[in-house]
Design an enzyme around this catalytic site. Sequence first.
Site, mmCIF file in Angstrom:
data_model
loop_
_atom_site.group_PDB
_atom_site.id
_atom_site.type_symbol
_atom_site.label_atom_id
_atom_site.label_comp_id
_atom_site.label_asym_id
_atom_site.label_seq_id
_atom_site.Cartn_x
_atom_site.Cartn_y
_atom_site.Cartn_z
ATOM 1 N N SER A 319 0.847 -1.197 0.000
ATOM 2 C CA SER A 319 0.000 0.000 0.000
ATOM 3 C C SER A 319 0.880 1.243 0.000
ATOM 4 C CB SER A 319 -0.906 0.000 1.231
ATOM 5 O OG SER A 319 -1.500 1.268 1.421
ATOM 6 N N LYS A 414 -7.029 -16.984 15.301
ATOM 7 C CA LYS A 414 -8.076 -17.480 14.404
ATOM 8 C C LYS A 414 -7.597 -18.659 13.557
ATOM 9 C CE LYS A 414 -10.583 -13.118 14.230
ATOM 10 N NZ LYS A 414 -9.861 -12.551 15.375
ATOM 11 N N LEU A 456 -5.139 -4.179 20.477
ATOM 12 C CA LEU A 456 -5.970 -2.994 20.655
ATOM 13 C C LEU A 456 -5.537 -1.882 19.715
ATOM 14 C CD1 LEU A 456 -5.973 -3.097 24.526
ATOM 15 C CD2 LEU A 456 -7.986 -3.370 23.086
ATOM 16 N N SER A 459 -6.336 -1.767 12.874
ATOM 17 C CA SER A 459 -7.435 -1.577 11.934
ATOM 18 C C SER A 459 -8.319 -2.817 11.962
ATOM 19 C CB SER A 459 -6.884 -1.361 10.519
ATOM 20 O OG SER A 459 -6.162 -2.493 10.087
ATOM 21 N N ARG A 553 -21.305 -13.220 12.255
ATOM 22 C CA ARG A 553 -21.006 -13.154 10.834
ATOM 23 C C ARG A 553 -20.548 -14.532 10.340
ATOM 24 N NH1 ARG A 553 -16.884 -8.182 11.365
ATOM 25 N NH2 ARG A 553 -16.118 -9.666 12.909
#
Length: 646
Positions: A319, A414, A456, A459, A553
């Site tokens: 980016s 995850k 914490l 993004s 979700r």
Amino acid sequence: MPFRPITTRLLRLEPLSRRLLLIAADALVIPLAVWLSFWLRLADPLSSNFLQSLWLLPAALLIGLPLYAITGQYKGLTRYVGSLALYRLAGRNGLLVLLLALAGIMLQLPMPPRSSWLLLWLLLTGLTGTLRFALRDVLLNLQVRPRHALIRVAIYGAGAAGGQLAAALRLAGGHSVELFLDDAVHLWRRDINGIPIRSPQALSQALGSIDQVLLAIPSLSRSQRRRIVDALQPFGIPVLQVPSVEEITSGRARIDALRPIVIEELLGRDAVPPDPRLLGPGISDQVVLVSGAGGSIGAELCRQILQLQPRRLVLLERSEPSLYAIEQELRSTLPAAVELVAVLGSAANRPLVERVMREQVVQAVFHAAAYKHVPLVQANPLAGLANNVLATQVLASAAVAAGVSSFTLISTDKAVRPTNVMGASKRAAELVIQALAQELPAAGPRLAMVRFGNVLGSSGSVVPLFREQIANGGPITLTHPEIIRYFMTIPEAAQLVLQAAVLAEGGDLFLLDMGEPVRIKELAEQMVRLSGRSLRDARHPDGDIEIICTGLRPGEKLYEELLIDADSEATAHPLIYRARERALPPALDRAISWVLVSPDMHKVHHRREQVQEILAPVALDALLRVRRAEQLPPLRPPRALLGMAG
């Protein structure tokens, strides 16, 4: 106040006029002190000894006023007079008395009793000091707003910081300190400058007279701050705090720079100081590459690596805005001996990565580049798998070929029993590193992975999302009332990653101690209270902010784990653990590559059984479904990777 117009005009006088007023006041006080010294010593206001020593009156003025001026008596600002000014005043007056005595002896003038000299020094110091402190208090009271316009505060902490804060607020004039609160029992029923010290429970009796509570204990640990805030929140009074010890001592903030308590300062366990044996080796005077350098973790890794004085720091980021931002930030604090190189490009671009490794002579790699937003990766599985798995494979193999000393992959909780494409892709990335490590000789590069939970302020974190929703007046959107997560601050996570890299032996999977998990609903409620607003629910229909549950979700779990096989061992660092989990055989590593790149869908289905357990059915299903529905061409990795898939 009838005298306010007069005093207001006095405050507006020029500095020279104010000094002349002080000189005039001293011109009255000095002769008064001389006269009183005789009266108190001889018990006669007009004794013969005094009348014989009248020379002292003009002499005290002729010597005293120039002495005061020369020694800086009139340079200080009266409204900030303190104890140091009184000590200096005592010294000046001692010198004045000594000069008067020498003048009388040298000129053979009539002299007062010897004890009168001591009385004269005490009276001069007392009267001139009283004059200045009285003027200070008058000026401060004139600055203070009317009582009804003041912010009434209670200061939590009756230590040095609390006393300094009370003094600073008094000088500022916008607050009225009503009481101090402190946990120390021996301080209760005492006071600081007339302000009583009470137990924290006494706040319940002063609810109508306190507008804010100011937390004035800069050295509080996270758990202590959380305990205090939890105890204060039921009172419904906004809580502000003074800056940290580091901010105060470094000069970045003053003691009275009050700010709201943010949720990041309450979550997680207390930070543990870094081990100096683990922070620095492998980085100092080395060439270090950080992929994803513009991301939350990558940027913080760069900041901390820079403090460890590498020879060169290479920033790899796809980016352009993110790369520009972190490069500009780092250059503003770049040590003279450190070279900074910014590379715009993807970690999955093998020719670019190999060229950078070769030209920059990279010695250590921290791979933080990844797509990590669960819903976005779930909706774009091909992009997620390509970036998270193939980029890891390309960067790691290029690093090994270049002979780096260490390679560290930043993973996520995850990846444990993944239920979504993002988690499955990170698990596959871990397995790719483990498989590659098995093929390396014992003396080869040390490959390692570090797995931890939410950080914490990153993004995609719920904290900035909730903060924005609260600022907009709500509602706060929560997927499920029972969802829980681990949290850690970004600086601490990066610091532990750097230390874990030193502990690596090859193919290691490290876990970071994340502390106690946090229920996200309770987190949202606490953020609402910290913002000074109230919750709106069935019991409180008039509240400010409502919390709405929208449902889990796709692929989202109620709770996250750090271990798959529930087996880990301690390391040299108390917050870093080494996991003992199954490694991926090299054959299955190549099978994963085949699934990702094979143009033959029949062969993909044939090999599905081999990788389904490891890569997770949800990831394979999503990948295959998208490729079938959209008839997408296979991913185009470098030729070397295609050769591995054969």
